[in-house]
Design a protein around this motif. Structure first.
Motif, short mmCIF file in Angstrom:
data_model
loop_
_atom_site.label_atom_id
_atom_site.label_comp_id
_atom_site.label_asym_id
_atom_site.label_seq_id
_atom_site.Cartn_x
_atom_site.Cartn_y
_atom_site.Cartn_z
N ILE A 1 -24.20 49.32 69.46
CA ILE A 1 -25.19 49.06 68.41
C ILE A 1 -24.49 48.75 67.09
N TRP A 2 -23.58 49.64 66.69
CA TRP A 2 -22.87 49.48 65.43
C TRP A 2 -21.38 49.31 65.71
N ASP B 1 -32.57 49.67 70.57
CA ASP B 1 -32.39 48.23 70.77
C ASP B 1 -32.87 47.44 69.56
N ALA B 2 -33.94 47.92 68.92
CA ALA B 2 -34.42 47.26 67.70
C ALA B 2 -33.38 47.39 66.59
N GLU B 3 -32.74 48.54 66.51
CA GLU B 3 -31.67 48.74 65.53
C GLU B 3 -30.49 47.81 65.84
N ARG B 4 -30.19 47.65 67.11
CA ARG B 4 -29.10 46.75 67.51
C ARG B 4 -29.40 45.32 67.08
N THR B 5 -30.64 44.87 67.30
CA THR B 5 -31.04 43.52 66.91
C THR B 5 -30.92 43.34 65.40
N MET C 1 -28.07 41.07 60.65
CA MET C 1 -27.32 41.25 59.40
C MET C 1 -25.93 40.65 59.49
N ALA C 2 -25.31 40.76 60.65
CA ALA C 2 -23.96 40.24 60.84
C ALA C 2 -23.93 38.71 60.78
#
Length: 298
Positions: free
Chosen positions: A161-162, A286-290, A295-296
């Motif tokens: 995720i991060w 998964d929403a946090e991963r997206t 952002m990246a």
């Protein structure tokens, strides 16, 4: 043999203590002892040797241990599959996280989850990433959100995720603090304070040095990054820490080398039926991963 007796046996085996097992199971010590005694009666063999204060598995105990884990994993998996049929999101969700991820990454997600699903009892455990991996493999945990292993087991689903960028740091009065630019080899001449020898983060750091034919001179270790930060700030050695932990107490070293990165994310057992609560938590993750990926790319 009943599942309550098996859970008591497993808790004592893992904790090597009847009193600690009782705390883990929220029972009295006599209740745990009674359940273990019942199981010993059912199989006709002693499961633990009690020598002084030491509790150790007998040969029968060693034989039963992996089978007990398998039985309970199958029982819990069946319960989850049946509970999932009604579509409700409740019950208990066993989730492990490392101290760093739990303090710096998860709080907003956990706050959202508990508000969204008040009927779920969150069994949150703070563990070293390596311990969390093993407990997910053993079936003791549904999910873990931790530092991901460089080479994860094929039995696990692991999703990053991060990405933590680890920066080389020292105390403001350390001899290295006055340098304007340093090769990686310069660090080999000074003591380092790093996470423990068997941690994923330690392995990432030492492998980075090994690729350059260098060794790391580790003088002290701790698995708590907040403690590492303190040790660095008072001059006990250099270390690597995430961006979020670097402040005026530390000096960022100008090392001429690409940043060291470690992936943080979630994992669960590939063969496990996840509860509705766990599936809901994965949707949040998964929403946090997206969001992190968006952002990246900005």
């Amino acid at each position: 043999m009943d599942t309550q007796s098996l859970r008591a046996f497993l808790a004592v085996a893992e904790q090597e203590s009847f009193s600690l097992a009782a705390e883990q199971l929220h029972l009295t010590q006599p209740a745990v002892s009674k359940r273990v005694a019942t199981l010993e009666g059912q199989i006709g063999a002693r499961l633990f040797d009690r020598i002084g204060r030491h509790i150790g598995l007998t040969e029968a105990g060693h034989t039963l241990l992996p089978r007990a884990r398998q039985i309970l994993v199958m029982f819990d998996d069946t319960q989850r599959a049946l509970t999932n049929l009604n579509g409700s999101i409740g019950g208990s969700l066993s989730l492990a996280t490392s101290h760093h991820v739990g303090l710096h990454r998860l709080p907003p997600l956990l706050k959202h989850f508990t508000r969204q699903h008040p009927a779920v009892r969150l069994d949150l455990r703070f563990l070293d990433s390596e311990q969390a991996y093993q407990q997910v493999l053993d079936g003791a945990l549904e999910l873990a959100v931790v530092t991901l292993a460089p080479s994860p087991s094929k039995e696990l689903v692991t999703v990053p995720i991060w990405v933590d960028q680890l920066h080389f740091v020292c105390g403001n009065e350390h001899p290295l603090a006055s340098a304007r630019e340093l090769p990686l080899s310069a660090l080999s001449d000074f003591d380092a304070v790093l996470p423990g020898d068997l941690t994923f983060t330690r392995g990432i750091v030492t492998e980075t040095f090994a690729q350059e034919g260098l060794r790391v001179r580790v003088s002290m270790s701790t698995n708590y990054l907040e403690t590492l930060k303190m040790m660095v700030s008072i001059g006990l050695g250099w270390s690597v820490l995430p961006e979020t932990m670097i402040d005026d107490e530390l000096h960022r070293l100008p090392i001429h080398h690409r940043p060291i990165e470690r992936p943080l994310g979630y994992l669960f057992h590939r063969g496990r039926t996840l509860s509705n609560a766990a599936s809901s938590m994965l949707r949040l993750l998964d929403a946090e991963r997206t969001a992190e990926q968006d952002m990246a790319h900005e």
